[in-house]
Design a protein around this motif. Sequence first.
Motif, PDB file in Angstrom:
ATOM      1  N   VAL A   1      39.851   0.308 -62.778  1.00  0.00           N
ATOM      2  CA  VAL A   1      40.747  -0.482 -63.619  1.00  0.00           C
ATOM      3  C   VAL A   1      42.173  -0.406 -63.095  1.00  0.00           C
ATOM      4  O   VAL A   1      42.894  -1.404 -63.062  1.00  0.00           O
ATOM      5  CB  VAL A   1      40.677   0.008 -65.082  1.00  0.00           C
ATOM      6  CG1 VAL A   1      41.685  -0.718 -65.943  1.00  0.00           C
ATOM      7  CG2 VAL A   1      39.282  -0.181 -65.626  1.00  0.00           C
TER       8      VAL A   1
ATOM      9  N   TRP B   1      46.433  -7.209 -59.962  1.00  0.00           N
ATOM     10  CA  TRP B   1      46.769  -8.279 -60.910  1.00  0.00           C
ATOM     11  C   TRP B   1      48.270  -8.351 -61.152  1.00  0.00           C
ATOM     12  O   TRP B   1      48.892  -9.415 -61.095  1.00  0.00           O
ATOM     13  CB  TRP B   1      46.004  -8.018 -62.210  1.00  0.00           C
ATOM     14  CG  TRP B   1      46.138  -9.073 -63.250  1.00  0.00           C
ATOM     15  CD1 TRP B   1      46.973  -9.062 -64.321  1.00  0.00           C
ATOM     16  CD2 TRP B   1      45.393 -10.284 -63.332  1.00  0.00           C
ATOM     17  NE1 TRP B   1      46.796 -10.185 -65.064  1.00  0.00           N
ATOM     18  CE2 TRP B   1      45.832 -10.953 -64.484  1.00  0.00           C
ATOM     19  CE3 TRP B   1      44.387 -10.866 -62.548  1.00  0.00           C
ATOM     20  CZ2 TRP B   1      45.312 -12.187 -64.875  1.00  0.00           C
ATOM     21  CZ3 TRP B   1      43.880 -12.088 -62.936  1.00  0.00           C
ATOM     22  CH2 TRP B   1      44.337 -12.739 -64.083  1.00  0.00           C
TER      23      TRP B   1
ATOM     24  N   PHE C   1      42.460  -2.617 -60.135  1.00  0.00           N
ATOM     25  CA  PHE C   1      42.529  -4.001 -60.590  1.00  0.00           C
ATOM     26  C   PHE C   1      43.918  -4.331 -61.130  1.00  0.00           C
ATOM     27  O   PHE C   1      44.497  -5.372 -60.809  1.00  0.00           O
ATOM     28  CB  PHE C   1      41.475  -4.267 -61.671  1.00  0.00           C
ATOM     29  CG  PHE C   1      41.852  -5.429 -62.524  1.00  0.00           C
ATOM     30  CD1 PHE C   1      41.739  -6.715 -62.041  1.00  0.00           C
ATOM     31  CD2 PHE C   1      42.399  -5.244 -63.793  1.00  0.00           C
ATOM     32  CE1 PHE C   1      42.139  -7.791 -62.798  1.00  0.00           C
ATOM     33  CE2 PHE C   1      42.803  -6.304 -64.549  1.00  0.00           C
ATOM     34  CZ  PHE C   1      42.671  -7.583 -64.061  1.00  0.00           C
TER      35      PHE C   1
ATOM     36  N   LEU D   1      49.773 -12.968 -50.657  1.00  0.00           N
ATOM     37  CA  LEU D   1      48.935 -12.660 -51.814  1.00  0.00           C
ATOM     38  C   LEU D   1      47.506 -12.389 -51.372  1.00  0.00           C
ATOM     39  O   LEU D   1      46.851 -11.462 -51.849  1.00  0.00           O
ATOM     40  CB  LEU D   1      48.948 -13.828 -52.806  1.00  0.00           C
ATOM     41  CG  LEU D   1      50.263 -14.111 -53.518  1.00  0.00           C
ATOM     42  CD1 LEU D   1      50.160 -15.381 -54.349  1.00  0.00           C
ATOM     43  CD2 LEU D   1      50.645 -12.938 -54.403  1.00  0.00           C
TER      44      LEU D   1
END
Lengths: 316, 292
Positions: free
Chosen positions: A231, A238, A234, A293
């Motif tokens: 997590v 993000w 991630f 990105l």
Amino acid sequence: MSPVPTPITISGHELQQRARRQARRRESATAWSFISPAVLIILGLSIVPTVWSFLLSFQADDLVTPSRWVGLDNYYALTKDPHFGEAVRNTLVYTALYVPLSIVLGLGLALVLNRRIRLVGLYRTLFVVPFVISATAQGTLFSFILDPQFGAANAVLRWFGVSPQNFFTDPAQALLVLVAISLWSGLGFCVVVYLAALQDVPQPLIEAARLDGAGRWHLLRHVTLPTLTPVSVFLVLWQTINALQVFDLVYVTTKGGPLGATTVIVYFIWEQAFKNFTAGYGAAAAYVLAVALFVIAAGLRVVRGRERNRLEGATR
Amino acid sequence: MTATATTQRRAAHTGVGRKSRVRLPFSAWHLLLAPLALVFAIPLIWLVLSSVMSNAEINRFPPALWPSGINLGGFRYVLNNALFPRWFLNSLIVSGVAVVSNLVFGSLGGYAFARMRFFGSRTLLVLMLATMAIPFQLTMIPTFLVMKSLGLIDSLGALIVPSLVTPFAVFLLRQFFLSLPRELEEAAWMDGCTRLRVLFRIVLPLSRPALSTVAILTFLTTWNDLTWPLIAINHDTQYTLQLGLANFQGRHHTQWAAVMAGNLITVLPVLLAFIGAQKSFIRSITSSGLKG
């Protein structure tokens, strides 16, 4: 549609096969009618523009007169453009401050809220509410609160004996103020994602570690945090991707100023394409951002894969 | 954790026994959480308060921190000097169409990917997933050119078409449909139901959580968007609320009460929806992350 009348000479097996083929063809047609609106819009408005953008980045285009090919000139000009360099620097500073702060503070708050204390629901609500508010509304609200003359912030600072600040009009402060506003609105996201992930930390693992005499710090360091790793990875990805794309808040509050102190990459792209009408140049800048990105996303995926292997190897 | 640890340490230092330690009637964590929550709430409270203040109260130095009464001057100014009702309607149309069409096209596409075998399905799915990684900045210039050639620039159509269906909606619904037991649908096929009927009669009624996630996230992104309306719209009758608010602030930045009134009009629908369906909102926000 009923099957075509068939001559009796065809064997039953062949008949069955033909029916099956027909059914499959009909199924395929239905499926395509189901997905075609989505395919048309999604691919039409992403793949086509992506290719188009690529072509544009090799052209000098003002969106009105016919464009002309200039090869790599746009990209070359970007490397020489001090405004682009400034935009990259500002974006990186913003990202380097916002991402770690939002994740570390989000994790800390989630760990606190995960303890069974009262009013957790109320706290969580208050932390998440700013997340659903538009960047435009955040921007106008904080432009008002931080107005050097009429703003409440300076009135409050005066109570504490702090001299009035210029906030958005101070080149040294503006970017930091944007980070603070983004934290106000973005922290809640990290909190709820971590809170959800904390529900999945296996309870038996914690019990076992506790029986082995692990203290709170040990539990956190060796049980909770490792299970949260996917997590966290991630969230880093993000938040980084979102931070590198910040635009709305900048447009509403500072318009890139003062003195270019808050010009971020997307603001630069928007300015080039839709204010200066140098669409080709803007497209080249957009490609630089997109490649960055992509590299970040791919890099983190590799790290995540390696991490997973390491963890699996450790448990084996 | 740290707070209790410090009190313990301090107790040891001063030689005060553990038993005489002052016990708070509530968890020490509230001493950290309550001020922090207040910091998060104050800007929003201030938004509501200042929207009902008079300009005199705001322009005083130091400005008043509490309104003397409810003054609707700001709202009146907004209605007289800007097209907020029109912008509200525009935003409602754009977001409303986007929500409905994402639900419909997302369900159809998601169902085809989840349950039907057809030529090219794998390639298409991969392609669609890949488009989720394309940043908007890369596509915005050509999308503007596409919309211009379609004659949609400066109309709500330019805002609606790109948001009709997102790969996120298709993918999220596909994942949800895959998690449903197949047997329910198979019984219906045996009875000769068409795929469309099965989808609408059996699958969708079971998919309320996924549908509400798609609806909430679509509403949030379309309602809150500024970048694309800023590019696609010039004429003020076609503004959305966000674009209208941004422009209104630029033009009337000394009329803070009015700007805050306009701001409140802009955020109120989202705030009310959030308060009304908080659980669904938080679940949706979380899943937007975890499945991204």
